[in-house]
Design a protein around this motif. Structure first.
Motif, PDB file in Angstrom:
ATOM      1  N   ALA A 254       7.936   6.769 -10.719  1.00  0.00           N
ATOM      2  CA  ALA A 254       6.635   6.124 -10.518  1.00  0.00           C
ATOM      3  C   ALA A 254       6.622   4.753 -11.177  1.00  0.00           C
ATOM      4  CB  ALA A 254       5.516   6.998 -11.078  1.00  0.00           C
ATOM      5  N   TYR A 255       7.113   4.684 -12.418  1.00  0.00           N
ATOM      6  CA  TYR A 255       7.162   3.413 -13.149  1.00  0.00           C
ATOM      7  C   TYR A 255       8.030   2.395 -12.406  1.00  0.00           C
ATOM      8  CZ  TYR A 255       8.249   0.032 -16.810  1.00  0.00           C
ATOM      9  OH  TYR A 255       8.414  -1.127 -17.516  1.00  0.00           O
ATOM     10  N   LYS A 256       9.212   2.822 -11.944  1.00  0.00           N
ATOM     11  CA  LYS A 256      10.119   1.910 -11.240  1.00  0.00           C
ATOM     12  C   LYS A 256       9.464   1.353  -9.980  1.00  0.00           C
ATOM     13  CE  LYS A 256      14.621   3.721 -12.704  1.00  0.00           C
ATOM     14  NZ  LYS A 256      15.862   4.417 -12.261  1.00  0.00           N
ATOM     15  N   ILE A 257       8.830   2.244  -9.218  1.00  0.00           N
ATOM     16  CA  ILE A 257       8.184   1.801  -7.968  1.00  0.00           C
ATOM     17  C   ILE A 257       7.059   0.813  -8.266  1.00  0.00           C
ATOM     18  CG2 ILE A 257       6.825   2.548  -5.970  1.00  0.00           C
ATOM     19  CD1 ILE A 257       8.373   5.234  -6.140  1.00  0.00           C
ATOM     20  N   TYR A 258       6.224   1.131  -9.269  1.00  0.00           N
ATOM     21  CA  TYR A 258       5.133   0.224  -9.625  1.00  0.00           C
ATOM     22  C   TYR A 258       5.657  -1.152 -10.049  1.00  0.00           C
ATOM     23  CZ  TYR A 258       1.302   3.625  -9.484  1.00  0.00           C
ATOM     24  OH  TYR A 258       0.350   4.503  -9.075  1.00  0.00           O
ATOM     25  N   GLN A 259       6.704  -1.174 -10.881  1.00  0.00           N
ATOM     26  CA  GLN A 259       7.243  -2.446 -11.368  1.00  0.00           C
ATOM     27  C   GLN A 259       7.848  -3.271 -10.227  1.00  0.00           C
ATOM     28  OE1 GLN A 259       6.908  -4.086 -13.944  1.00  0.00           O
ATOM     29  NE2 GLN A 259       6.516  -2.779 -15.694  1.00  0.00           N
ATOM     30  N   GLU A 260       8.606  -2.618  -9.358  1.00  0.00           N
ATOM     31  CA  GLU A 260       9.204  -3.333  -8.225  1.00  0.00           C
ATOM     32  C   GLU A 260       8.115  -3.862  -7.289  1.00  0.00           C
ATOM     33  OE1 GLU A 260      11.884  -0.520  -6.518  1.00  0.00           O
ATOM     34  OE2 GLU A 260      13.287  -0.609  -8.206  1.00  0.00           O
TER      35      GLU A 260
ATOM     36  N   SER B 144       0.837  -1.207   0.000  1.00  0.00           N
ATOM     37  CA  SER B 144       0.000   0.000   0.000  1.00  0.00           C
ATOM     38  C   SER B 144       0.872   1.258   0.000  1.00  0.00           C
ATOM     39  CB  SER B 144      -0.906   0.005   1.232  1.00  0.00           C
ATOM     40  OG  SER B 144      -1.832  -1.048   1.171  1.00  0.00           O
ATOM     41  N   ALA B 145       1.959   1.220   0.788  1.00  0.00           N
ATOM     42  CA  ALA B 145       2.868   2.370   0.853  1.00  0.00           C
ATOM     43  C   ALA B 145       3.545   2.606  -0.491  1.00  0.00           C
ATOM     44  CB  ALA B 145       3.909   2.137   1.948  1.00  0.00           C
ATOM     45  N   TYR B 146       3.990   1.520  -1.152  1.00  0.00           N
ATOM     46  CA  TYR B 146       4.596   1.649  -2.482  1.00  0.00           C
ATOM     47  C   TYR B 146       3.609   2.282  -3.469  1.00  0.00           C
ATOM     48  CZ  TYR B 146       8.821  -1.115  -1.473  1.00  0.00           C
ATOM     49  OH  TYR B 146      10.021  -1.545  -1.000  1.00  0.00           O
TER      50      TYR B 146
ATOM     51  N   LEU C  40      -1.864  -2.789  -8.901  1.00  0.00           N
ATOM     52  CA  LEU C  40      -0.635  -2.355  -9.565  1.00  0.00           C
ATOM     53  C   LEU C  40      -0.740  -2.456 -11.081  1.00  0.00           C
ATOM     54  CD1 LEU C  40       1.716  -3.999  -6.960  1.00  0.00           C
ATOM     55  CD2 LEU C  40       1.686  -1.566  -7.493  1.00  0.00           C
ATOM     56  N   ASN C  41      -1.351  -3.525 -11.592  1.00  0.00           N
ATOM     57  CA  ASN C  41      -1.570  -3.643 -13.036  1.00  0.00           C
ATOM     58  C   ASN C  41      -2.424  -2.487 -13.547  1.00  0.00           C
ATOM     59  OD1 ASN C  41      -0.420  -6.055 -14.482  1.00  0.00           O
ATOM     60  ND2 ASN C  41      -1.286  -7.098 -12.717  1.00  0.00           N
TER      61      ASN C  41
END
Length: 681
Positions: A152-158, A134-136, A175-176
């Motif tokens: 934003a993209y990096k955080i979502y992918q990780e 949730s924090a991510y 996330l998807n």
């Protein structure tokens, strides 16, 4: 471009908001408030309780869309209480709520980033995976809000990789969806579709109706953008049904706006206006001023198409004022365009040019920024893929090295195994001899216990015979001798008759138990089960012991159903009831009550003998029905003495008839003995 500016930024903003599931129904908020009040009333130390802290955090989430000040107050309270008891998950949830609320109300500051980073750190310290995800999600949303699409993209992918490793399907859905919307924001619809499809597939598999609605509403927007109006209507109508069912006003408002924009594209302003007004109705209880600006823009465009220019201008000016206050560039651009058109029609050339210049400045800047973001995202995707490939290479290399170590270790183990086998062969004989000695020692110990129990039993039997049987017989003989010698008269003798009756009855009961117990120890019980009426048989036993009950003024009630039929050995059943009822009479004070009840449970009748007597301690209760319990007995309320064999006999006979026996008791509050017997065949 106009549609993209007015609606797409709003879309990415809203979809990110749902990275943490929250509901805004007034009923739920009131329910949580009631829970908080009730918990405070019933728990004196509620402020040091994680349940109370969780309720505060849950209430804060219910208010994130409607009351920023309350969210701040509640979250800071949850943080303070959590620190006192070192409840790190509670602190993390409160920090997430603070960061989330500050972002959606356009109050995002450096403090907001510190709060979300603190939430991530705390979640990792206690392995709170769902809270960490949730924090991510919120941090990625904050990066998008700040225009930092790369991070934003990096955080979502990780976060997506992490959720897959933890098999957190709900987080995968969120996330998807957020990744799809990120690509949609950058104009890459081709890249967005697979993420939406994955999210929809998972949502349908989990039957998450809210998320199905969210994704379909976004797919509706996507099809509006691509001019596939029929497909867009299908998705939007399906999502509206789901949002109404789930009472999600914020999402219902969004779906109505999208549908209104669709009808604007189709040059049907009346229908468009209808859906903008429906969205406005759903939006009333929400605090989102950006959406308010979008609503006013949509209504103004509708009135422009209806050629009602005065109303359109009034709405556009009102919306522009809100957009400028919120620094909502897309809204400012869209409303400036509307005002340019209106002033041009009124021949207000100078003012029209002013609005046109404002519109072009923002749209040109946004278009350039979108191109830069798209190029940057391409670079980020490429770098991320290279990092993943490099990570895979490093992992494969580490695995290959590990395999070499394993092979070498296995060879060493093989050599060690040969040596160990030789040692094992030498030790095996010693172990075998030790085992045999141990077995013999165990056998001797068991024999010793049996002999000890036999000796104790023998001593108990002698004690019963010498005291509980011989003493009453001696008393009777002495009384008869007095009569024979003429030392007492007949009338005096009659005064001893009740006492003699009780002594003889006790001797008979004791002797009967002794004979049955001795028989069970030597040959075991021989069962002769038959069908008979339970209530009738219990009445017979009550009549036999009625005199004992009358002497203590105890009321014995037979509450067993008339139709209760059982399959049991009649004589053994009589002995069980007599022993348990006699036991209740013994330990019930003068004027007490005893009730016999029966309840049908599956294929058994459970019979209960319930009294309001002395009860017993947990220590005494735990000793009942055990072999050594037959060597112990207690005095009744009138100093009645027992042998202690009755309960052991009851257990053996109940189990012999296929049932089970037990007791529920508390010292000073009576006892309830219960046992089961099969129903009649």
């Amino acid at each position: 471009m106009k549609y993209k500016l007015n609606t797409l930024l709003f879309l990415i903003f809203i979809i990110s908001l749902l990275s943490i599931s929250s509901t805004h129904a007034q009923g739920k908020k009131q329910a949580i408030l009631s829970e908080v009040k009730e918990y405070k009333l019933n728990h004196s130390s509620f402020e040091k309780d994680t349940v109370y802290i969780n309720l505060i955090n849950e209430l804060a989430w219910e208010l994130v869309y409607s009351n920023f000040d309350s969210v701040s107050s509640l979250s800071h309270k949850a943080i303070k209480l959590s620190k006192v008891i070192n409840y790190k998950r509670g602190q993390a949830k409160a920090f997430i709520a603070l960061a989330f609320s500050s972002t959606i109300t356009s109050n995002q500051t450096d403090a907001s980033y510190q709060q979300i980073d603190r939430a991530i750190k705390l979640s990792k310290e206690v392995n709170a995976d769902s809270t960490l995800l949730s924090a991510y999600n919120v941090k990625a949303m904050m990066q998008m809000h700040a225009g930092d699409h790369e991070n934003a993209y990096k955080i979502y992918q990780e976060a997506l990789e992490f959720s897959k490793s933890k098999k957190d399907l709900l987080s995968e859905i969120k996330l998807n969806t957020n990744l799809a919307t990120l690509f949609l924001l950058l104009g890459d619809t081709k890249e967005a579709v697979p993420y939406y499809e994955n999210s929809l597939k998972l949502s349908e598999a989990l039957n998450k109706k809210l998320w199905i609605g969210i994704i379909k509403s976004n797919l509706g927007y996507l099809n509006v953008k691509n001019k596939n109006f029929d497909k867009a209507l299908e998705f939007l109508d399906q999502s509206i049904v789901l949002f109404k069912e789930q009472e999600k006003q914020e999402w219902l408002s969004f779906a109505y706006i999208t549908k209104g924009e669709l009808y604007l594209e189709k040059k049907n302003p009346k229908e468009a206006l209808k859906y903008f007004e429906l969205s406005e109705e759903s939006h009333k209880k929400l605090q989102d001023q950006i959406r308010k600006a979008d609503l006013l823009s949509g209504k103004a465009k509708s009135y422009v198409q209806l050629q009602e220019y005065d109303i359109a201008e009034e709405l556009a000016l009102k919306g522009l004022k809100i957009a400028e206050k919120q620094k909502y560039q897309a809204g400012i651009a869209g409303l400036s365009e509307v005002l340019y058109i209106l002033n041009k029609k009124k021949n207000n050339t100078a003012l029209a040019l002013s609005y046109l210049e404002n519109f072009k400045m923002i749209t040109d800047s946004t278009a350039l920024k979108d191109k830069k973001n798209a190029l940057l995202m391409l670079k980020v995707k490429t770098n991320f893929k290279l990092e993943q490939d490099e990570l895979k290479k490093e992992t494969n290399s580490a695995l290959a090295q590990q395999k070499s170590y394993i092979a070498f270790s296995l060879f060493g183990v093989f050599i060690a195994g040969i040596i160990s086998f030789c040692v094992y062969k030498n030790n095996k004989l010693i172990k075998k001899l030790n085992y045999q000695l141990k077995q013999k020692a165990t056998t001797l110990e068991e024999s010793k216990k049996k002999l000890t129990y036999a000796n104790e039993t023998q001593e108990k039997l002698f004690s019963i015979i010498s005291h509980d049987l011989r003493s009453p017989i001696n008393a009777l003989m002495n009384l008869l001798l007095l009569i024979k010698n003429g030392d007492i008269q007949t009338d005096d003798f009659l005064n001893f008759v009740p006492k003699l009756y009780n002594d003889v009855d006790a001797m008979s009961f004791t002797l009967n138990n002794l004979l049955n117990w001795s028989k069970s120890q030597m040959n075991g019980f021989v069962n002769k089960p038959e069908n008979f009426n339970l209530k009738t048989r219990v009445n017979d036993s009550i009549q036999l012991l009625q005199e004992n009950a009358n002497q203590k003024n105890i009321e014995v009630q037979n509450k067993i159903p008339e139709d209760a039929e059982i399959y049991c050995d009649r004589n053994q059943f009589n002995l069980i009831i007599r022993n348990l009822l006699n036991n209740s009479i013994k330990f019930t004070p003068i004027g007490g009550e005893i009730a016999l009840k029966a309840t049908l449970k599956n294929n058994y009748w459970e019979i209960m003998i319930q009294d309001n007597g002395m009860g017993m301690s947990l220590e005494v209760k735990n000793k009942l029905f055990k072999p050594d319990s037959s060597l112990q007995s207690a005095y009744g309320t009138n100093k009645e003495k027992g042998t202690g064999l009755g309960l052991l006999l009851c257990k053996e006979m109940v189990e012999n008839n296929g049932g089970a026996i037990g007791v529920e008791t508390k010292e000073g509050e009576g006892a309830t003995f219960y046992f089961t017997v099969p129903i009649a065949k």
